[in-house]
Design an enzyme around this catalytic site. Structure first.
Site, mmCIF file in Angstrom:
data_model
loop_
_atom_site.group_PDB
_atom_site.id
_atom_site.type_symbol
_atom_site.label_atom_id
_atom_site.label_comp_id
_atom_site.label_asym_id
_atom_site.label_seq_id
_atom_site.Cartn_x
_atom_site.Cartn_y
_atom_site.Cartn_z
ATOM 1 C CG HIS A 147 -2.117 0.855 1.158
ATOM 2 N ND1 HIS A 147 -2.397 1.820 2.102
ATOM 3 C CD2 HIS A 147 -3.091 0.956 0.230
ATOM 4 C CE1 HIS A 147 -3.515 2.450 1.768
ATOM 5 N NE2 HIS A 147 -3.956 1.954 0.640
ATOM 6 C CE LYS A 149 -1.531 5.164 -0.516
ATOM 7 N NZ LYS A 149 -1.977 4.052 -1.236
ATOM 8 C CG ASP A 154 19.055 11.786 -8.250
ATOM 9 O OD1 ASP A 154 18.856 10.837 -9.025
ATOM 10 O OD2 ASP A 154 19.123 12.973 -8.603
#
Lengths: 220, 220
Positions: A147, A149, A154
């Site tokens: 779940h 996100k 870099d």
């Protein structure tokens, strides 16, 4: 009575002290760390100028032009990648975000993507587009939702929040994203991505019985 | 040749400089700001000792005892509230988190909760429990999801991430939570809560036609 020698010595002492203080101040004042919060929804606007070097005035599409929004900020942060983009995303169907990721891949940025196995095939999913472009994508294994996100740019910049990379999330829902360079926040996510990338390596899950192992080890 | 007066003057100048430098260093060195990342799932364990002053050894339940996990850290951060808790949560069905929020309310902490109108009635929803306890809860208005999952403790500490306050999220899914006192990150969420609290005031939405207005104004 003060002699010239004494006054000279005093001036030298004060000058040296000021010099030392300035040096220390420069050392001790921390470099301004990027910390930014983006809220959604954002209004629909043209983002062509972010992908091309052309001015937004030259675009002939019917969308609003020259709008700086949470979404354009998000795009710019993603496109700031010069060496790597590690993306761990529950649902990914936003075409402009997919375009940004593919653009980074073409530029030579190392892109790695982990997606939830059940949400890989949502309407308009961009996972096939990424794979066709040659980007390495791994689906989560196990019976529970992946779940997260978040994205790490870099190994320096963390982008994370409630926002899935879908059009309804960007233009409809009330959502948030944090963008931060704070090492105490970025480093744990680098480690988490490293663990998830290894855990979801398809080479580790050969037989069909291995396709649904116990979920990622719970943290004590 | 150095006189006693000259040496004395030098010593005084150096002492004053050191004093000044120490003062400046103390001023410029920033207080250590709390920045913590919690990952989920966590293993199931007894959390009774967090709610009571008793040692975890005295609890007779069958769960593991004395386990410090991401979930116990989360509980402790929530329970650290002494004046206010502003909670904006998409889905809320976790009983221990509900118990923590009710405990704060009983202690006299000002608790305000905003939830998504569609997810207010999920299985095991704790919103009814909060309302019965006397906590002020507002449901989001509009046709889109109020997808935030954040809390602000004492207008000082931000708790935000991908984690909904449900049992499956805490014990099943791969999730994250950031806990931070960084003002650049906390302040925008305080403002967002303020806006959402006003926007979802039921007094603003009298008639049935007003129950489903255009969603929260998109941000430019």
């Amino acid at each position: 009575m003060w002699t010239v020698k004494e006054v000279g010595l005093g001036v030298v002492a004060v000058s040296l002290s000021v010099e030392l203080i300035v040096l220390l101040v420069r050392r001790l004042r921390p470099r301004r760390t990027l910390n930014e919060v983006l809220f959604f929804p954002t209004e629909t606007a043209c983002v062509e100028h972010i992908f091309t070097s052309r001015s937004s005035d030259t675009c002939l599409c019917l969308l609003a032009h020259g709008v700086e929004s949470s979404f354009t900020r998000l795009l710019r942060h993603i496109l700031s990648a010069s060496s790597s983009l590690d993306l761990c995303i529950f649902a990914f169907s936003h075409m402009d975000l997919s375009r940004a990721v593919c653009m980074l891949h073409r530029r030579g940025v190392t892109v790695r993507v982990i997606v939830d196995k059940d949400y890989v095939a949502i309407t308009g999913s961009q996972i096939g587009v990424l794979r066709k472009a040659g980007i390495c994508v791994r689906r989560s294994v196990g019976s529970v939702f992946m779940h997260h996100k978040f994205a790490v740019v870099d190994r320096r910049l963390l982008i994370t929040g409630s926002l899935n990379w879908t059009l309804s999330a960007v233009q409809g829902n009330m959502e948030n994203i944090l963008v931060t360079e704070e090492p105490d926040l970025v480093k744990p996510f680098i480690k988490e991505f490293h663990n998830l990338w290894a855990h979801n390596d398809p080479a580790r899950h050969h037989s069909s019985s291995d396709q649904n192992p116990a979920h990622f080890t719970a943290r004590a």
